[in-house]
Structure formats: C-alpha cells, structure tokens
Design a protein around this motif. Structure first.
Motif, short mmCIF file in Angstrom:
data_model
loop_
_atom_site.label_atom_id
_atom_site.label_comp_id
_atom_site.label_asym_id
_atom_site.label_seq_id
_atom_site.Cartn_x
_atom_site.Cartn_y
_atom_site.Cartn_z
N ARG A 166 43.00 39.67 31.19
CA ARG A 166 43.94 40.37 30.57
C ARG A 166 44.83 40.07 32.23
O ARG A 166 45.79 39.93 32.28
CB ARG A 166 43.40 41.41 30.13
CG ARG A 166 44.53 42.32 30.51
CD ARG A 166 43.97 43.84 30.49
NE ARG A 166 43.61 44.15 29.08
CZ ARG A 166 42.31 43.94 28.78
NH1 ARG A 166 41.08 44.37 29.90
NH2 ARG A 166 41.76 44.40 27.62
N GLY A 167 44.17 40.05 33.56
CA GLY A 167 44.47 39.32 34.65
C GLY A 167 44.96 38.37 34.19
O GLY A 167 46.53 38.17 34.93
N THR A 168 44.97 37.00 34.11
CA THR A 168 46.18 35.85 34.06
C THR A 168 47.29 36.72 33.49
O THR A 168 48.37 36.19 33.48
CB THR A 168 45.28 35.07 33.33
OG1 THR A 168 43.88 34.52 34.09
CG2 THR A 168 45.65 33.88 33.10
N ILE A 169 47.03 37.40 31.98
CA ILE A 169 48.44 37.58 31.65
C ILE A 169 49.15 37.53 32.17
O ILE A 169 50.40 37.66 31.73
CB ILE A 169 47.32 38.20 30.25
CG1 ILE A 169 46.68 36.49 29.03
CG2 ILE A 169 49.20 38.67 29.24
CD1 ILE A 169 47.21 37.05 28.25
N ASN B 296 29.34 39.40 28.87
CA ASN B 296 30.13 38.28 29.92
C ASN B 296 31.63 37.74 29.11
O ASN B 296 32.87 37.34 29.49
CB ASN B 296 29.42 36.36 29.28
CG ASN B 296 28.41 36.28 30.25
OD1 ASN B 296 28.24 37.10 30.90
ND2 ASN B 296 26.89 35.50 30.04
N ILE B 297 31.72 38.52 27.67
CA ILE B 297 32.57 38.45 26.63
C ILE B 297 33.86 39.49 27.27
O ILE B 297 34.97 39.52 27.52
CB ILE B 297 32.70 38.61 25.41
CG1 ILE B 297 31.66 37.40 24.60
CG2 ILE B 297 34.02 39.00 24.55
CD1 ILE B 297 31.43 37.48 23.33
N SER B 298 33.15 40.63 27.28
CA SER B 298 33.98 41.83 27.86
C SER B 298 34.46 41.01 29.43
O SER B 298 36.36 41.07 29.45
CB SER B 298 33.25 43.05 28.44
OG SER B 298 34.59 43.34 29.15
N ASP B 299 33.48 40.20 30.52
CA ASP B 299 34.51 39.38 31.45
C ASP B 299 35.18 38.90 30.98
O ASP B 299 36.21 38.55 31.99
CB ASP B 299 33.04 39.51 32.37
CG ASP B 299 31.74 40.58 32.70
OD1 ASP B 299 32.60 42.01 33.18
OD2 ASP B 299 30.67 39.90 33.82
N VAL B 300 34.99 38.32 30.03
CA VAL B 300 36.06 37.08 29.83
C VAL B 300 37.76 37.28 29.88
O VAL B 300 38.75 37.24 29.98
CB VAL B 300 35.25 35.79 29.17
CG1 VAL B 300 37.29 35.58 28.30
CG2 VAL B 300 34.19 34.93 29.48
N ILE B 301 37.53 38.69 28.52
CA ILE B 301 38.35 39.36 28.22
C ILE B 301 39.29 40.29 29.67
O ILE B 301 40.41 40.02 30.00
CB ILE B 301 38.08 40.30 27.30
CG1 ILE B 301 37.56 39.71 25.59
CG2 ILE B 301 39.51 41.28 27.21
CD1 ILE B 301 36.93 40.42 25.00
#
Length: 437
Positions: free
Chosen positions: A90-93, A81-86
């Motif tokens: 990254r996409g949001t940034i 889940n943390i990897s997905d959040v990261i």
C-alpha cells in the motif's frame, strides 16, 4: 473442550446422587451405599465403561486442542507477514501514485513549452519568408537603380563632350561666358545626380516597413537644370494616379519619405484578411513603424498615421466584408486623427456618417467599456487599456477600452455597433482622405 466434557459428566453424577429414590420394597434408605445399590442395582459396570470412554474422549479432545494450537502457532506468523506485505505494498502504491502525478505535471508543462516553441517557430518561419521576399525585391530594385545610374552617367558624359566641343569652337567673350554658364549647370546637375544616387529619392525605393516597390511620384520646379524634389504629402495630392504604391512625405519637409498604398485619392492605413498570411499580434515597435505587405495585408505604422493626421484634418473610411461573402460594407467618419507616441497614439474619431452601410462600431454606447474613441493604443507588450487584465495579449494591437466591441486587427476580427449583431469579418481596410483638399 476437554474441560467442558469433564464438567458435564461430573454434573450428571451429582444429580443422580442428590435424589433419594426408594427401592427393594423399602421406604427409607439408611446409607449412601444402600442408596446406590437400590437405585442402580446394575449400573457400576456401565459407569466404569462410561468413565473409560470419557477418558478416551478427553484425550482426543486434548490432542485436537494441541493440534489446533500448533497449527495456529505455525500459521499466525505467516498471516502477520502477509499483513506486513500488504501494508508495504500500500505504501509503495501511494508513492508510485505520487510519482505518477509529478510525471503528469512535468509532461503537461513540457507540452506547454513545446506548443510555445511551435508558435515561435511559426512566427520565425513567417518572418524568414518576409525577409526572403524583401531581399528578392531589394535585388530587383538595386538592379533598376544601377540601370538608372548608368543612364545618368551617360548623360553627364554627353554633356561634358558638348562642353569640350563648345570650348574648342568658341570665339569671343560671349561664347566663353555661355560655356562657363553651361559648365555650372552641368556641375549642378552632377551634384544633383550624386544626391539622388545616395538617397534614392526620386527613383524606385523599398520601404523599411514593407517589402513593396513604390512608384516614383515627384513634383518639380525648374531652376536652370536643377530640379527641386517635393513629395506629395498624401494620396490626395497624386492627381489622376491609378491605385498602387507611391512615395509620400507626411509631416514636414524634413520628414523621411515613406511608401503608401493609394486608392483613388484615399491613403490606405490598414488591410487585413481572415486567416491571411500576416500575423497582426505584433509588438509596440512593430505597430509604431508598420509591418506587412503594401499590396496585400499590412499596418502602415502608428507614427506614419500620426504624421499624416497631424498635417491636416482627415476623414476615415472603414471597409469590410462579412466572412464567407464578397460584398463590401462602408462606414464613414467625418473626423479622425491620433495623438503622438507620448500619449500612446490615442484615438480621436467622431462624426459617424448616417449614410454608412454598417453601424457605428468605434463609438459603442450601449455598454460601458466598449468605447474605442478616446482610448490609447495597446499591444501585447504595452498595456494601455482600461481592463483589469490585458486585452491585447490574446488579440492584437488596437485601441482597447474594456475590452472591445470592434477589432479589425485580431485574428477573429469583427465589427459590433449599437443595435446591430456582431459581424464576423473576412477582409478589412482602413483609409484616410483630407477633409478639405
């Protein structure tokens, strides 16, 4: 880990069984049971204890392994889940960076529009100031004309009273004939006054190109009382007149009169001051008709300059000061004229006078593309130069080649001649005089 311990114990037992060691004074061993008894006479209890301990250790190892597996099973989804959040962050940034770049571009464009509007507002404010000044001068001029008209009406009334008196006292045909002749003269004078009132020719006028009041200059030939008005064709015909603004009629007798600044016989066609009050980056029509203030900064107008130089041969005098200094330099040319609008007011200048106190900046010969002589006039909305780009759009109206060696109209005006350094100018004037008076 548990299976590894089991494998180690099994290997140790096999090694002990494999080697045959004689015991109890015997040279040989007959059976596996006897071998075990002679080799390890008291090892059976130890082996049982060791086996128990191994079993206990195996149980603990199995428990640790299960614990580890449970913890991995519990925490692995959280790591995923943390990897997905990261990845999502990254996409949001990246999207936000794209939005920021677009906003930055929009802000830059908006700043450009604001600067353009500020320039337009400055020009409109300057134009409004000029219009206000023109209206003030026009009001004064109209008041003066009204005063003149009132005096003329008084004169006409006086003449009519004289006619009536002569009619009452006249006796005989000769006296009546004199009265009729006087009446005709009065009628002619009245008609002339009406013409003068409608055209405002011999009196104070306001030029369409400037806001300056002109001093009347009228040459008269008397036929009875009627005056025939002839304007001078240039300042050279104004004999003994002091420096000032006068009305002339250049070209033909039917040409429209206009105001000029005269300086001891010279007709001034340009005056410019560094960081002055008049913007010289004007349109084609403004340079054609003229602009500015005849007592300070102005361009007389290409059409008026053409009419002046087409009626006779003229000399040109260019005067300027170095920026920050007060002494005047003078450059003289023996021949000067410009063509009409169909040839875009092409410049013709030659005959540089070697007594000039500055170099020949209008016939630059060292580098190609710097020859003003023979070039057509260009403005920001009419590109007639020889450059790949457009010289006048960032400078002002002038006779550009590719692009310039000398320019008296641009904001950063300068003079550059063969073999001389560039001179940055503070004030400039251009003026004409007949070659043959």
């Amino acid at each position: 880990m548990y299976s590894t311990v089991q494998h180690i114990i099994s290997a140790a037992v096999l090694i002990l069984v494999y080697f045959e060691v004689p015991v109890c004074g015997q040279s040989t061993v007959d059976s596996n049971d006897a071998l075990g008894t002679c080799l390890f006479p008291s090892s059976q209890p130890n082996l049982d204890k060791l086996s128990d301990e191994v079993s206990i250790l195996a149980t603990k190892v199995d428990l640790v392994q299960r614990t580890i597996n449970e913890e991995i099973s519990e925490k692995l989804p959280k790591v995923c889940n943390i990897s997905d959040v990261i990845g999502g962050l990254r996409g949001t940034i990246e999207r936000q960076n794209g939005d920021l770049n677009r906003v930055n571009t929009q802000v830059t464009n908006l700043l450009g529009v604001i600067r353009g509007q500020q320039s337009v507002i400055s020009q409109q404010n300057a134009a409004l100031t000029d219009v206000t000044t023109q209206l003030g001068n026009l009001t004064i001029t109209l008041q003066e004309q009204q005063t003149i008209m009132a005096r003329e009406r008084e004169d006409v009334a006086t003449l009519h009273a004289s006619v009536e008196h002569l009619t009452n006292v006249s006796q005989g045909g000769a006296e009546k004939q004199d009265v009729r002749s006087l009446e005709e003269k009065i009628d002619n004078l009245t008609k002339l006054i009406q013409d003068l009132i409608s055209e405002r020719k011999p009196y104070t006028t306001v030029s369409s190109a400037t806001n300056e009041t002109a001093t009347p200059v009228v040459k008269t030939t008397t036929s009875t009382i009627t005056q025939h008005i002839n304007y001078p064709s240039d300042c050279g015909e104004i004999s003994g007149a002091p420096t000032g603004v006068y009305t002339i009629r250049a070209g033909t007798n039917t040409s429209r009169p206009f105001n000029v600044t005269c300086e001891l016989g010279w007709t001034v066609i340009q005056a410019h001051t560094y960081q002055g009050n008049v913007d010289f980056n004007k349109s084609w029509e403004e340079y054609k008709n003229g602009f500015g203030n005849l007592t300070s900064e102005f361009w007389l107008g290409n059409e008026k300059i053409y009419r002046l130089t087409s009626q006779s041969q003229y000399k040109l005098r260019v005067e300027f000061t170095k920026r920050g200094q007060v002494g005047w330099y003078r450059v003289l040319y023996d021949h000067f004229f410009i063509e009409d609008e169909s040839d875009n007011y092409r410049l013709n200048v030659s005959g540089y006078d070697t007594t000039s106190t500055a170099g020949n900046g209008l016939q630059y010969n060292t580098f190609p593309g710097r020859h003003h002589n023979g070039q057509q006039f260009s403005t920001y909305d009419r590109d007639n130069d020889q450059a790949p780009g457009h010289c006048a759009i960032t400078r002002a109206g002038w006779w550009y080649d590719n692009c310039v060696s000398s320019d008296l109209n641009r904001a950063n005006m300068h003079w550059h001649a063969d073999g001389h350094p560039v001179i940055l100018l503070g004030q400039t004037r251009m003026m004409l005089i007949r070659k043959y008076p």
